[in-house]
Design a protein around this motif. Structure first.
Motif, PDB file in Angstrom:
ATOM      1  N   SER A   2      55.244  55.776 -11.843  1.00  0.00           N
ATOM      2  CA  SER A   2      54.219  56.730 -11.426  1.00  0.00           C
ATOM      3  C   SER A   2      52.850  56.061 -11.409  1.00  0.00           C
ATOM      4  CB  SER A   2      54.207  57.934 -12.363  1.00  0.00           C
ATOM      5  OG  SER A   2      53.793  57.538 -13.644  1.00  0.00           O
ATOM      6  N   GLU A   3      52.070  56.395 -10.396  1.00  0.00           N
ATOM      7  CA  GLU A   3      50.717  55.870 -10.295  1.00  0.00           C
ATOM      8  C   GLU A   3      49.790  56.747 -11.120  1.00  0.00           C
ATOM      9  OE1 GLU A   3      48.915  55.026  -6.561  1.00  0.00           O
ATOM     10  OE2 GLU A   3      50.809  54.382  -5.704  1.00  0.00           O
ATOM     11  N   LEU A   4      48.715  56.137 -11.593  1.00  0.00           N
ATOM     12  CA  LEU A   4      47.716  56.909 -12.324  1.00  0.00           C
ATOM     13  C   LEU A   4      47.018  57.862 -11.369  1.00  0.00           C
ATOM     14  CD1 LEU A   4      46.047  54.194 -14.548  1.00  0.00           C
ATOM     15  CD2 LEU A   4      47.692  55.935 -15.221  1.00  0.00           C
ATOM     16  N   GLN A   5      46.804  59.058 -11.823  1.00  0.00           N
ATOM     17  CA  GLN A   5      46.080  60.035 -11.024  1.00  0.00           C
ATOM     18  C   GLN A   5      44.801  60.382 -11.762  1.00  0.00           C
ATOM     19  OE1 GLN A   5      48.511  63.408 -10.133  1.00  0.00           O
ATOM     20  NE2 GLN A   5      49.991  62.227  -8.992  1.00  0.00           N
ATOM     21  N   TYR A   6      43.675  60.188 -11.095  1.00  0.00           N
ATOM     22  CA  TYR A   6      42.387  60.532 -11.691  1.00  0.00           C
ATOM     23  C   TYR A   6      42.326  62.030 -11.938  1.00  0.00           C
ATOM     24  CZ  TYR A   6      40.416  55.951 -10.426  1.00  0.00           C
ATOM     25  OH  TYR A   6      40.141  54.627 -10.317  1.00  0.00           O
ATOM     26  N   ALA A   7      41.670  62.390 -13.027  1.00  0.00           N
ATOM     27  CA  ALA A   7      41.430  63.796 -13.307  1.00  0.00           C
ATOM     28  C   ALA A   7      40.422  64.319 -12.290  1.00  0.00           C
ATOM     29  CB  ALA A   7      40.878  63.948 -14.721  1.00  0.00           C
ATOM     30  N   SER A   8      40.603  65.544 -11.881  1.00  0.00           N
ATOM     31  CA  SER A   8      39.685  66.131 -10.905  1.00  0.00           C
ATOM     32  C   SER A   8      38.351  66.466 -11.587  1.00  0.00           C
ATOM     33  CB  SER A   8      40.284  67.398 -10.310  1.00  0.00           C
ATOM     34  OG  SER A   8      40.260  68.440 -11.263  1.00  0.00           O
ATOM     35  N   PRO A   9      37.292  66.586 -10.807  1.00  0.00           N
ATOM     36  CA  PRO A   9      36.010  67.003 -11.389  1.00  0.00           C
ATOM     37  C   PRO A   9      36.126  68.345 -12.124  1.00  0.00           C
ATOM     38  CG  PRO A   9      35.668  66.189  -9.167  1.00  0.00           C
ATOM     39  CD  PRO A   9      37.157  66.260  -9.388  1.00  0.00           C
ATOM     40  N   PHE A  10      36.929  69.254 -11.600  1.00  0.00           N
ATOM     41  CA  PHE A  10      37.131  70.552 -12.241  1.00  0.00           C
ATOM     42  C   PHE A  10      37.778  70.393 -13.617  1.00  0.00           C
ATOM     43  CE2 PHE A  10      39.852  74.250 -13.098  1.00  0.00           C
ATOM     44  CZ  PHE A  10      38.888  75.244 -13.136  1.00  0.00           C
ATOM     45  N   GLU A  11      38.824  69.568 -13.704  1.00  0.00           N
ATOM     46  CA  GLU A  11      39.498  69.338 -14.986  1.00  0.00           C
ATOM     47  C   GLU A  11      38.533  68.737 -16.008  1.00  0.00           C
ATOM     48  OE1 GLU A  11      44.073  68.371 -13.660  1.00  0.00           O
ATOM     49  OE2 GLU A  11      42.521  66.884 -13.189  1.00  0.00           O
ATOM     50  N   ARG A  12      37.727  67.788 -15.540  1.00  0.00           N
ATOM     51  CA  ARG A  12      36.756  67.144 -16.421  1.00  0.00           C
ATOM     52  C   ARG A  12      35.700  68.141 -16.905  1.00  0.00           C
ATOM     53  NH1 ARG A  12      35.980  61.060 -14.492  1.00  0.00           N
ATOM     54  NH2 ARG A  12      34.102  61.323 -15.720  1.00  0.00           N
ATOM     55  N   LEU A  13      35.218  68.986 -16.013  1.00  0.00           N
ATOM     56  CA  LEU A  13      34.203  69.974 -16.362  1.00  0.00           C
ATOM     57  C   LEU A  13      34.744  70.979 -17.374  1.00  0.00           C
ATOM     58  CD1 LEU A  13      31.419  71.326 -15.946  1.00  0.00           C
ATOM     59  CD2 LEU A  13      32.462  72.595 -14.055  1.00  0.00           C
ATOM     60  N   ILE A  14      35.931  71.497 -17.133  1.00  0.00           N
ATOM     61  CA  ILE A  14      36.521  72.480 -18.049  1.00  0.00           C
ATOM     62  C   ILE A  14      36.757  71.846 -19.418  1.00  0.00           C
ATOM     63  CG2 ILE A  14      38.533  73.963 -18.490  1.00  0.00           C
ATOM     64  CD1 ILE A  14      36.559  74.987 -16.324  1.00  0.00           C
ATOM     65  N   ALA A  15      37.215  70.606 -19.449  1.00  0.00           N
ATOM     66  CA  ALA A  15      37.423  69.907 -20.723  1.00  0.00           C
ATOM     67  C   ALA A  15      36.105  69.781 -21.486  1.00  0.00           C
ATOM     68  CB  ALA A  15      38.038  68.531 -20.492  1.00  0.00           C
ATOM     69  N   ARG A  16      35.010  69.453 -20.783  1.00  0.00           N
ATOM     70  CA  ARG A  16      33.692  69.314 -21.427  1.00  0.00           C
ATOM     71  C   ARG A  16      33.208  70.661 -21.964  1.00  0.00           C
ATOM     72  NH1 ARG A  16      30.253  65.418 -23.579  1.00  0.00           N
ATOM     73  NH2 ARG A  16      31.201  63.998 -22.114  1.00  0.00           N
ATOM     74  N   ILE A  17      33.433  71.721 -21.189  1.00  0.00           N
ATOM     75  CA  ILE A  17      33.021  73.057 -21.640  1.00  0.00           C
ATOM     76  C   ILE A  17      33.801  73.465 -22.885  1.00  0.00           C
ATOM     77  CG2 ILE A  17      33.067  75.517 -21.041  1.00  0.00           C
ATOM     78  CD1 ILE A  17      32.370  74.614 -18.124  1.00  0.00           C
ATOM     79  N   ILE A  18      35.108  73.220 -22.880  1.00  0.00           N
ATOM     80  CA  ILE A  18      35.931  73.536 -24.052  1.00  0.00           C
ATOM     81  C   ILE A  18      35.423  72.780 -25.273  1.00  0.00           C
ATOM     82  CG2 ILE A  18      38.230  73.267 -25.087  1.00  0.00           C
ATOM     83  CD1 ILE A  18      39.360  73.842 -22.228  1.00  0.00           C
ATOM     84  N   ASP A  19      35.156  71.482 -25.118  1.00  0.00           N
ATOM     85  CA  ASP A  19      34.649  70.685 -26.239  1.00  0.00           C
ATOM     86  C   ASP A  19      33.331  71.249 -26.766  1.00  0.00           C
ATOM     87  OD1 ASP A  19      36.769  68.908 -26.184  1.00  0.00           O
ATOM     88  OD2 ASP A  19      35.726  67.453 -24.905  1.00  0.00           O
TER      89      ASP A  19
END
Length: 151
Positions: A2-19
């Motif tokens: 499997s190739e690496l798949q970059y996290a989407s901007p949305f996934e990154r934003l939601i992760a930052r908000i959760i943190d």
């Protein structure tokens, strides 16, 4: 394979908000919203910075938000990341101390910094802070690529 798949901007934003919510909300509740809010902001953001760096070190590039979103930070050059990478990445991301945002020129610079990061993430999957620390945020669970229909 499997190739690496970059996290989407949305996934990154939601992760930052959760943190941000999980780490700083207890601090605001502890001190109360009637306290000197500027001081509480400094304390909360300092703890947020330390917590994010430590969680990334302890959890192999993940924080609470990244675990929930099933993404993680890894080296762009396939090297092992150490605390210096995570510190540089967070300092480059949180380059804007609150007390400096009272100056119009600094507000403009900060806005340019954030917009540049957003554009880079959309174009290359990496923000300024990722380029500075030589990191990339990837999905931990590869989503299947769409199959091509052959006729």
């Amino acid at each position: 394979m499997s190739e690496l798949q970059y996290a989407s901007p949305f996934e990154r934003l939601i992760a930052r908000i959760i943190d941000k919510v999980v780490i700083t909300l207890p601090i605001y509740l502890w001190f109360g919203f009637n306290s000197n809010l500027k001081t509480v902001d400094y304390i909360a953001n300092g703890i947020l910075l330390v917590a994010i760096v430590l969680l990334n070190v302890l959890w192999n590039g993940q924080t609470v938000g990244k675990k929930v979103m099933k993404i993680r930070i890894q080296s762009y050059q396939e090297k092992k990341l150490h605390i210096g990478h995570y510190l540089l990445r967070e300092f480059a991301f949180t380059l804007y101390p609150f007390y400096l945002l009272t100056q119009p020129i600094i507000k403009t610079g900060w806005l340019f910094w954030m917009l540049s990061t957003i554009v880079l993430i959309l174009m290359y999957g990496r923000g300024i802070h990722d380029f500075a620390a030589r990191t990339v945020v990837v999905r931990t669970e590869a989503k299947p690529l769409p199959e091509s229909k052959e006729s």
